[in-house]
Design a protein around this motif. Sequence first.
Motif, PDB file in Angstrom:
ATOM      1  N   GLY A 291      43.839  46.612  32.972  1.00  0.00           N
ATOM      2  CA  GLY A 291      43.330  47.340  31.811  1.00  0.00           C
ATOM      3  C   GLY A 291      44.315  48.331  31.228  1.00  0.00           C
ATOM      4  N   THR A 292      45.405  48.597  31.943  1.00  0.00           N
ATOM      5  CA  THR A 292      46.412  49.552  31.457  1.00  0.00           C
ATOM      6  C   THR A 292      47.640  48.864  30.860  1.00  0.00           C
ATOM      7  OG1 THR A 292      47.457  49.703  33.645  1.00  0.00           O
ATOM      8  CG2 THR A 292      45.676  51.250  33.168  1.00  0.00           C
ATOM      9  N   LEU A 293      47.589  47.545  30.707  1.00  0.00           N
ATOM     10  CA  LEU A 293      48.695  46.840  30.065  1.00  0.00           C
ATOM     11  C   LEU A 293      48.874  47.320  28.627  1.00  0.00           C
ATOM     12  CD1 LEU A 293      47.881  43.215  31.279  1.00  0.00           C
ATOM     13  CD2 LEU A 293      49.933  44.504  31.908  1.00  0.00           C
ATOM     14  N   THR A 294      50.090  47.273  28.146  1.00  0.00           N
ATOM     15  CA  THR A 294      50.370  47.685  26.771  1.00  0.00           C
ATOM     16  C   THR A 294      51.000  46.536  25.989  1.00  0.00           C
ATOM     17  OG1 THR A 294      52.555  48.558  27.384  1.00  0.00           O
ATOM     18  CG2 THR A 294      50.678  50.086  27.431  1.00  0.00           C
ATOM     19  N   ASP A 295      50.669  46.485  24.707  1.00  0.00           N
ATOM     20  CA  ASP A 295      51.186  45.435  23.836  1.00  0.00           C
ATOM     21  C   ASP A 295      51.445  46.027  22.461  1.00  0.00           C
ATOM     22  OD1 ASP A 295      51.815  43.156  22.403  1.00  0.00           O
ATOM     23  OD2 ASP A 295      49.727  42.498  22.225  1.00  0.00           O
ATOM     24  N   PRO A 296      52.702  46.107  22.021  1.00  0.00           N
ATOM     25  CA  PRO A 296      52.991  46.696  20.706  1.00  0.00           C
ATOM     26  C   PRO A 296      52.344  45.934  19.554  1.00  0.00           C
ATOM     27  CG  PRO A 296      54.949  45.642  21.640  1.00  0.00           C
ATOM     28  CD  PRO A 296      53.931  45.685  22.724  1.00  0.00           C
ATOM     29  N   ALA A 297      52.022  44.648  19.773  1.00  0.00           N
ATOM     30  CA  ALA A 297      51.390  43.856  18.713  1.00  0.00           C
ATOM     31  C   ALA A 297      49.867  43.938  18.758  1.00  0.00           C
ATOM     32  CB  ALA A 297      51.824  42.396  18.815  1.00  0.00           C
ATOM     33  N   HIS A 298      49.338  44.580  19.780  1.00  0.00           N
ATOM     34  CA  HIS A 298      47.889  44.746  19.932  1.00  0.00           C
ATOM     35  C   HIS A 298      47.160  43.410  19.814  1.00  0.00           C
ATOM     36  CE1 HIS A 298      48.615  49.041  19.730  1.00  0.00           C
ATOM     37  NE2 HIS A 298      49.246  48.872  18.592  1.00  0.00           N
ATOM     38  N   ASN A 299      47.659  42.429  20.555  1.00  0.00           N
ATOM     39  CA  ASN A 299      47.057  41.088  20.483  1.00  0.00           C
ATOM     40  C   ASN A 299      46.938  40.476  21.879  1.00  0.00           C
ATOM     41  OD1 ASN A 299      45.859  38.945  19.210  1.00  0.00           O
ATOM     42  ND2 ASN A 299      47.717  38.120  18.307  1.00  0.00           N
ATOM     43  N   LEU A 300      46.459  41.287  22.828  1.00  0.00           N
ATOM     44  CA  LEU A 300      46.172  40.799  24.173  1.00  0.00           C
ATOM     45  C   LEU A 300      44.721  40.363  24.258  1.00  0.00           C
ATOM     46  CD1 LEU A 300      47.830  43.354  26.651  1.00  0.00           C
ATOM     47  CD2 LEU A 300      48.793  41.241  25.703  1.00  0.00           C
ATOM     48  N   ILE A 301      44.489  39.270  24.952  1.00  0.00           N
ATOM     49  CA  ILE A 301      43.138  38.785  25.221  1.00  0.00           C
ATOM     50  C   ILE A 301      43.052  38.513  26.718  1.00  0.00           C
ATOM     51  CG2 ILE A 301      41.455  36.969  24.754  1.00  0.00           C
ATOM     52  CD1 ILE A 301      42.878  36.525  22.074  1.00  0.00           C
ATOM     53  N   TYR A 302      42.023  39.020  27.362  1.00  0.00           N
ATOM     54  CA  TYR A 302      41.870  38.834  28.808  1.00  0.00           C
ATOM     55  C   TYR A 302      41.156  37.510  29.075  1.00  0.00           C
ATOM     56  CZ  TYR A 302      43.463  43.609  29.379  1.00  0.00           C
ATOM     57  OH  TYR A 302      44.226  44.751  29.364  1.00  0.00           O
ATOM     58  N   GLU A 303      41.855  36.624  29.775  1.00  0.00           N
ATOM     59  CA  GLU A 303      41.295  35.310  30.096  1.00  0.00           C
ATOM     60  C   GLU A 303      40.632  35.344  31.467  1.00  0.00           C
ATOM     61  OE1 GLU A 303      42.646  30.717  31.099  1.00  0.00           O
ATOM     62  OE2 GLU A 303      44.058  32.042  30.059  1.00  0.00           O
ATOM     63  N   VAL A 304      39.433  34.796  31.541  1.00  0.00           N
ATOM     64  CA  VAL A 304      38.740  34.635  32.817  1.00  0.00           C
ATOM     65  C   VAL A 304      38.230  33.207  32.926  1.00  0.00           C
ATOM     66  CG1 VAL A 304      38.047  37.045  33.088  1.00  0.00           C
ATOM     67  CG2 VAL A 304      36.576  35.477  31.802  1.00  0.00           C
ATOM     68  N   HIS A 305      37.899  32.807  34.154  1.00  0.00           N
ATOM     69  CA  HIS A 305      37.297  31.505  34.434  1.00  0.00           C
ATOM     70  C   HIS A 305      35.998  31.745  35.190  1.00  0.00           C
ATOM     71  CE1 HIS A 305      41.608  29.559  34.446  1.00  0.00           C
ATOM     72  NE2 HIS A 305      41.270  30.077  33.271  1.00  0.00           N
ATOM     73  N   GLU A 306      35.055  30.831  35.050  1.00  0.00           N
ATOM     74  CA  GLU A 306      33.825  30.964  35.833  1.00  0.00           C
ATOM     75  C   GLU A 306      33.144  29.617  36.000  1.00  0.00           C
ATOM     76  OE1 GLU A 306      31.807  32.731  38.413  1.00  0.00           O
ATOM     77  OE2 GLU A 306      33.052  34.053  37.165  1.00  0.00           O
ATOM     78  N   TYR A 307      32.734  29.362  37.241  1.00  0.00           N
ATOM     79  CA  TYR A 307      31.950  28.172  37.555  1.00  0.00           C
ATOM     80  C   TYR A 307      30.636  28.615  38.174  1.00  0.00           C
ATOM     81  CZ  TYR A 307      36.108  25.565  36.389  1.00  0.00           C
ATOM     82  OH  TYR A 307      37.173  25.040  35.700  1.00  0.00           O
ATOM     83  N   PHE A 308      29.674  27.711  38.181  1.00  0.00           N
ATOM     84  CA  PHE A 308      28.308  28.136  38.449  1.00  0.00           C
ATOM     85  C   PHE A 308      27.669  27.424  39.639  1.00  0.00           C
ATOM     86  CE2 PHE A 308      29.341  28.878  34.013  1.00  0.00           C
ATOM     87  CZ  PHE A 308      29.203  30.263  33.982  1.00  0.00           C
ATOM     88  N   ASP A 309      28.505  26.969  40.583  1.00  0.00           N
ATOM     89  CA  ASP A 309      27.966  26.563  41.872  1.00  0.00           C
ATOM     90  C   ASP A 309      27.872  27.815  42.750  1.00  0.00           C
ATOM     91  OD1 ASP A 309      30.728  26.749  41.957  1.00  0.00           O
ATOM     92  OD2 ASP A 309      31.069  24.799  42.859  1.00  0.00           O
ATOM     93  N   THR A 310      27.352  27.674  43.945  1.00  0.00           N
ATOM     94  CA  THR A 310      27.008  28.857  44.739  1.00  0.00           C
ATOM     95  C   THR A 310      28.199  29.753  45.044  1.00  0.00           C
ATOM     96  OG1 THR A 310      27.176  27.491  46.736  1.00  0.00           O
ATOM     97  CG2 THR A 310      24.977  27.804  45.779  1.00  0.00           C
ATOM     98  N   ASP A 311      29.385  29.170  45.257  1.00  0.00           N
ATOM     99  CA  ASP A 311      30.549  29.978  45.608  1.00  0.00           C
ATOM    100  C   ASP A 311      31.534  30.125  44.443  1.00  0.00           C
ATOM    101  OD1 ASP A 311      31.546  27.423  45.518  1.00  0.00           O
ATOM    102  OD2 ASP A 311      32.359  27.412  47.563  1.00  0.00           O
ATOM    103  N   ALA A 312      31.127  29.708  43.245  1.00  0.00           N
ATOM    104  CA  ALA A 312      31.948  29.836  42.025  1.00  0.00           C
ATOM    105  C   ALA A 312      33.252  29.065  42.105  1.00  0.00           C
ATOM    106  CB  ALA A 312      32.224  31.308  41.702  1.00  0.00           C
ATOM    107  N   SER A 313      33.301  28.037  42.949  1.00  0.00           N
ATOM    108  CA  SER A 313      34.539  27.275  43.129  1.00  0.00           C
ATOM    109  C   SER A 313      34.685  26.117  42.154  1.00  0.00           C
ATOM    110  CB  SER A 313      34.606  26.726  44.554  1.00  0.00           C
ATOM    111  OG  SER A 313      33.559  25.789  44.775  1.00  0.00           O
TER     112      SER A 313
END
Length: 318
Positions: free
Chosen positions: A194-216
């Motif tokens: 969350g403390t990353l800096t970008d002079p172009a102000h165009n950062l997007i945080y990518e996440v992944h998610e699966y929906f079985d019991t252990d999210a694998s």
Amino acid sequence: MLPVLQPATAQTWRGVNLAGAAYSSSKLPGRYGYDYLYPKPAEVDYFTQAGMNTFRLSVLWERLQPVLNGPLNPQEVQRVQQFVSYARGKGASTVLDIHNYGRYRGQEVGSDAVSDAAFADLWSRLAQVFGKDDHVLFGLMNEPQQHSAEAWKASVQGAIDAIRKTGSHNAILVPGIGWDGAHSFVTLNSPTLGTLTDPAHNLIYEVHEYFDTDASGTKPACISQDQALARIRAFTDWLHAHKAHGFLGEFGVSRQPECVALLSPLLTHMHENADVWSGWTYWAAGPLWGNYMFTLEPDHGTDRPQMQAIWPFLGAAR
């Protein structure tokens, strides 16, 4: 600047992972057309006609840059360029995804063997090729398996700085450690990334998610709707609190009806929070997947159940 959201039940970027170019990662460089291949135009056509406008293209660092700090492989770059150009002609963007799990030839980024500077060098070279094309998003790394978020932050910041030094303003997708899980982002990654800096102000945080019991993402059974939404809600709240943008780079469900039923509430949640959720790419499609339980690849011309559930969120008339 981020693209303006269009008035449809969709995100700015909505699409699918097209696999093939990162296949046979144990065979380096591998034989093109045999060990690995790039998506064909017909694959792009099917999904863009459905209303998708984004493809996450998985590629291997070692094939793009056979020697650390050395020149890019012109043949491999040309293959990427051909895909990007065709997708752009269909009105679609490409996420250039380095599908290496934070490694180069098995060695961790940030180690003596693969320095942060070497990672920055890769992205500097890629930015010089693709940095004038706003239809290309830079997916820094797929699911980095780094030993700490602090170590990974140093690698990421170096890559961001190198990209911006080329004059590129492309969107940069920042992944987190811990398999890039949305459910664990706040505890594992947010204090540091969350403390990353970008002079172009165009950062997007990518996440992944699966929906079985252990999210694998390895089992056909799935959790309840309430549990599924809870896995991403904390990340949504974090995005709001930090005035940040997020991208769900991988998610998928099996063809079991109760699992397919999760897609509508999930996509609805992201649409209702479109001020922070910039987009998503489902995992996955491509003919090499065969009958893989998550695939969106049509079955002899028939839409998969998951595709039918996604249709209402694509903003295209059937």
